[in-house]
Design a protein around this motif. Sequence first.
Motif, mmCIF file in Angstrom:
data_model
loop_
_atom_site.group_PDB
_atom_site.id
_atom_site.type_symbol
_atom_site.label_atom_id
_atom_site.label_comp_id
_atom_site.label_asym_id
_atom_site.label_seq_id
_atom_site.Cartn_x
_atom_site.Cartn_y
_atom_site.Cartn_z
ATOM 1 N N THR A 172 54.310 -18.729 16.098
ATOM 2 C CA THR A 172 53.132 -17.841 16.256
ATOM 3 C C THR A 172 53.461 -16.436 16.198
ATOM 4 N N SER A 173 54.931 -16.397 16.045
ATOM 5 C CA SER A 173 55.611 -14.865 16.161
ATOM 6 C C SER A 173 54.872 -13.835 14.910
ATOM 7 N N SER A 174 54.907 -12.568 15.357
ATOM 8 C CA SER A 174 54.131 -11.602 14.377
ATOM 9 C C SER A 174 55.418 -11.173 13.543
ATOM 10 N N ASN A 175 56.761 -11.460 13.866
ATOM 11 C CA ASN A 175 57.987 -11.047 13.086
ATOM 12 C C ASN A 175 58.168 -12.172 12.046
ATOM 13 N N LEU A 176 57.438 -12.295 10.974
ATOM 14 C CA LEU A 176 57.739 -13.003 9.892
ATOM 15 C C LEU A 176 59.404 -13.180 9.309
ATOM 16 N N ASP A 177 60.005 -11.916 9.178
ATOM 17 C CA ASP A 177 61.123 -12.328 8.641
ATOM 18 C C ASP A 177 62.329 -13.157 9.827
ATOM 19 N N ASP A 178 62.120 -12.542 11.048
ATOM 20 C CA ASP A 178 63.086 -13.069 11.927
ATOM 21 C C ASP A 178 62.166 -13.250 12.961
ATOM 22 N N PRO A 179 61.675 -14.674 13.350
ATOM 23 C CA PRO A 179 60.744 -14.858 14.262
ATOM 24 C C PRO A 179 61.685 -15.222 15.443
ATOM 25 N N GLU A 180 61.212 -14.809 16.545
ATOM 26 C CA GLU A 180 61.965 -15.105 17.891
ATOM 27 C C GLU A 180 62.223 -16.530 18.385
ATOM 28 N N TYR A 181 61.102 -17.068 17.757
ATOM 29 C CA TYR A 181 61.211 -18.762 18.207
ATOM 30 C C TYR A 181 60.429 -19.543 17.115
ATOM 31 N N TYR A 182 60.736 -20.515 17.082
ATOM 32 C CA TYR A 182 60.078 -21.377 16.047
ATOM 33 C C TYR A 182 59.951 -22.933 16.355
ATOM 34 N N ILE A 183 59.242 -23.747 15.886
ATOM 35 C CA ILE A 183 59.533 -25.128 15.842
ATOM 36 C C ILE A 183 59.965 -25.839 14.782
ATOM 37 N N ARG A 184 61.176 -26.404 14.539
ATOM 38 C CA ARG A 184 61.612 -26.832 13.256
ATOM 39 C C ARG A 184 60.896 -28.356 13.020
ATOM 40 N N VAL A 185 60.291 -28.345 11.828
ATOM 41 C CA VAL A 185 59.767 -29.618 11.440
ATOM 42 C C VAL A 185 60.592 -30.066 10.156
ATOM 43 N N ARG A 186 61.181 -31.242 10.287
ATOM 44 C CA ARG A 186 62.104 -31.912 8.982
ATOM 45 C C ARG A 186 60.962 -32.457 8.141
ATOM 46 N N SER A 187 60.020 -32.861 8.461
ATOM 47 C CA SER A 187 59.017 -33.146 7.269
ATOM 48 C C SER A 187 57.827 -33.309 8.060
ATOM 49 N N GLY A 188 56.655 -33.144 7.286
ATOM 50 C CA GLY A 188 55.202 -33.180 7.789
ATOM 51 C C GLY A 188 54.138 -33.099 6.878
ATOM 52 N N LYS A 189 52.904 -33.323 7.175
ATOM 53 C CA LYS A 189 51.795 -33.380 6.496
ATOM 54 C C LYS A 189 51.080 -32.214 7.060
ATOM 55 N N PHE A 190 50.665 -31.280 6.139
ATOM 56 C CA PHE A 190 50.124 -29.888 6.513
ATOM 57 C C PHE A 190 48.532 -30.026 5.708
ATOM 58 N N ILE A 191 47.433 -29.979 6.782
ATOM 59 C CA ILE A 191 45.993 -29.899 6.019
ATOM 60 C C ILE A 191 45.627 -28.582 6.580
ATOM 61 N N PRO A 192 45.356 -27.389 5.793
ATOM 62 C CA PRO A 192 45.004 -26.416 5.947
ATOM 63 C C PRO A 192 43.650 -26.249 6.824
ATOM 64 N N LYS A 193 43.763 -25.188 7.923
ATOM 65 C CA LYS A 193 42.454 -25.121 8.847
ATOM 66 C C LYS A 193 42.156 -26.466 9.210
ATOM 67 N N ASN A 194 43.108 -27.283 9.645
ATOM 68 C CA ASN A 194 42.956 -28.693 10.090
ATOM 69 C C ASN A 194 43.988 -29.046 11.157
ATOM 70 N N LYS A 195 45.302 -29.205 10.683
ATOM 71 C CA LYS A 195 46.136 -29.692 11.460
ATOM 72 C C LYS A 195 47.499 -29.747 10.866
ATOM 73 N N ILE A 196 48.443 -30.104 11.299
ATOM 74 C CA ILE A 196 49.944 -30.489 11.034
ATOM 75 C C ILE A 196 50.357 -31.490 11.584
ATOM 76 N N ILE A 197 50.734 -32.652 10.944
ATOM 77 C CA ILE A 197 51.299 -33.999 11.390
ATOM 78 C C ILE A 197 52.735 -33.832 11.114
ATOM 79 N N ALA A 198 53.517 -33.749 12.030
ATOM 80 C CA ALA A 198 54.965 -33.652 12.038
ATOM 81 C C ALA A 198 56.052 -34.838 12.251
ATOM 82 N N GLY A 199 57.018 -35.038 11.668
ATOM 83 C CA GLY A 199 57.818 -36.111 12.199
ATOM 84 C C GLY A 199 58.923 -35.262 13.307
ATOM 85 N N PRO A 200 60.125 -35.876 13.374
ATOM 86 C CA PRO A 200 61.122 -35.196 14.175
ATOM 87 C C PRO A 200 60.995 -33.722 14.047
#
Length: 866
Positions: A172-200
Amino acid sequence: MYFNKKHIIVLIIALCFFNVFFNNHNIYSQEIEKDTIYSDSLKTNFILDEVRRKAKGFIQINNKDKIITLYDNAELYYMDIELKSGIIKFNWESNIVSAGRIRDSVGNYTQSPVFKQGGDEINPDSLRYNFDSKKALIWNSRTKQNDMNVFSSATKKESDSIYFIKEAKVTTSSNLDDPEYYIRVRSGKFIPKNKIIAGPSNLYIYDVPTPIFLPFAYFPLSEDRNSGFIFPTIGQNNRRGYFFQNGGYYLAPSEYFDLTLLGDYYTNGSYGMRVESSYRKRYSFNGRLSLRFENLIDGERGLPGYSKSNIYNIRWSHSQDSKANPYNRFSASVNLGSSNYFRESLNQINTPNFLNNTLNSSVSFSKTFRGYPSVNISLTASHSQNTRSNTVSLVLPTFQGNVERVYPFVKKNGQKKGFFKNINFQYSFRGENRINTTDSLFFKKGMFDDAKYGMKHTIPISTNFKILKHFSVSMNGNFEEIWTGNTIIRNDYNNDTQEPGERLKINGFDRFNQYNFGMSIGTTVYGLFNFKETSKIQSIRHVIRPSISYNIRPSFEKYYDTYIIDANGNTAEYTRFEENFFGLPSRRYSSSVGLQVSNNIEAKVNEKDSLSTEPRKITILNNLNISTSYNIAADSLRLSPIRMTTGTNLFKNKLNLNLAATFDPYSINENGLRINKLNISDGGGLLRMTSANINMNFSIDSKSFNSNSSKENSENLSGGGRDDDLFGSSQDLTKSTFDDEENDERRKENLKEYINNIGWDLRFAHSLTYLNNKKQRRIGNNSLMFSGNIMLSKKWKIGGSSGYDFKNKGFTYTQLRFERDLDSWKMNFSWVPFSVRESWYFFIGIKSGFLSDLKYDKRKEPDKRL
């Protein structure tokens, strides 16, 4: 026609030239809106819609490879798809489009692709899209879903609503080039305006991996409200062990209401439950309901000090939109429960309200019947509870009605002028059923044993007119009739048992009536003093409103009886209507003259700003009122105490000051009772001050000296507390999604302006009460409360609230607060350094509501045994 050799050579050259021109050519232009070459063939390939395209650099059409190349600020539009990029290549045979960046003059990549379809937008480095299959391959894409930013190194678009992502970052960081935090998703399914179902997945802070790891994850992205779990706060309490607090489930079954179920659990067996619901129907009504219950266990069963208790609190607020129905109104403001709920509650959200001494509730419905005269009726249920004495007062219900003022000697819309035409009367009634009980009997059968009911009818008659142009005269009469369902009888002194007579309660209907008359005359006197034009003060205006009134009330002794109070035969008077709560019949004849003088003093001053054309009006004294009365019919103590009140606002309304005092011309005896002897004759002054109070409120801040910079705390208000932070503040971690978005935006703008100016604010509230009605000359109350906030930087804010009791010589409830803005995160620390509420609370978590469960908090709760 004859062709020689030269003609044949020229024809061959021309054919070659046109062949080259039509198969491979460049068209240079600054802005080419649409190319029409081979439009027929393109239309046969795109029967659904027409491809629109433009580029700032050039558009190149390769008829052999069936590829159109758009270069520099290229744009391509097809149905609901919008593609912008540095370079776009489109194969109209395979219906595949490719887009990527281009290099600028210094060799840096620029003009990254922007792919929009419907309301979704993706910002990759490059992509390939198939118009037939609707599938795409996307590299290094960026997309924003509400507050959530998703970065993916590789994305496969399976359909309009399903994307598969690989090596993605969710933040949710506003710094798009260098976010201060993020959650790394190895693989996942992304449904816009709905959800992300992620693996590890695991959390990274400034590209440093943390031990926070999940084998799978779920990220809600819906713009609508969705049901879901609320992650609890985990902690430890010395008396009750480890705990889970404020955890539960959020339900969004309808667009009109939501439901939050929360629970607390402690390993010693204590637990708590909260049910929160907000509802709203646009242009009709809105409200919020809160039910809170806690089961508290102290000590170990079978050992000394073991105790078990239940506490609860019920809150309900409901308001009706003014546009819904102008003739029917329903509103509610309920705050009731255990008297010790806020003092004993273990939930930190209730901390700032523990100083509340009263809980009040009101639920009302009113209806207006149109016509002339119009009639308004209302039905109200009210509740008042003293949390110190544990007493509860209920009115269930209050039924009242009012008939519009009627002018019998003038037409409905006629001019009302003169004595007769201004004669008017009204009718009103008020019926109540009152219950006085205690906290222990609340909501139990015994609470209704001492219920009382009654009704009051009132018919006021009045008129007004002017005499000598400047004097306003008003005359009035008032008739009252009281109905009651309870009366009493006092028996005479019992000589046999040598005990006072028994007081008997009689249930049954009874009534009494009384009336009075009055008259007043008043005028307005204006005094104006002008200064020189060069003076800072232009003028001072003094407005005096003197008035004199006369009131007469007959004696209604017929409602009084006598009874013998002792063995000597002494008697006393009483009325059988003693338990009536609408007042007693007047026993003595009263004929009194009232005097009142009201003063307003204002000034006009020139502004320092030379551009200002109008002087500024300031109030020096606001309503300096002096009032008293003289009872002509009384045998003694004819002059009543003189009451004086005034108030003023100083320093551009930053200081609000209110003063009141009472002066008595009579002296008192050794028992502290008034006697018919003037105070000056008893060796005192002309008047004896019997009481006085001063209340001061002062607020100041760094920018405009405007107290509106303080933020409103809805949790404090709903619990019956203050709307400022003088008693401390708390944070509602389960804030409803129905909160006013306009107010949220306004608070954000105020906070942004506050931060940009590195602001500070201070608030002071002082109260002083002086008591001398029995010549005790005692200070009843002398306390100062203060609070403030300081922005040490754009990221750091500290604040505190405290007070000092000058009478008892000690500090009141004190709270220190520290806040740190960590961009996408926030950190709060509050500390109560001393008193029986000594405690501290630490919180750090993500600001955005999408990842609000990613948090950590720790606390030390107060020791309630102290």
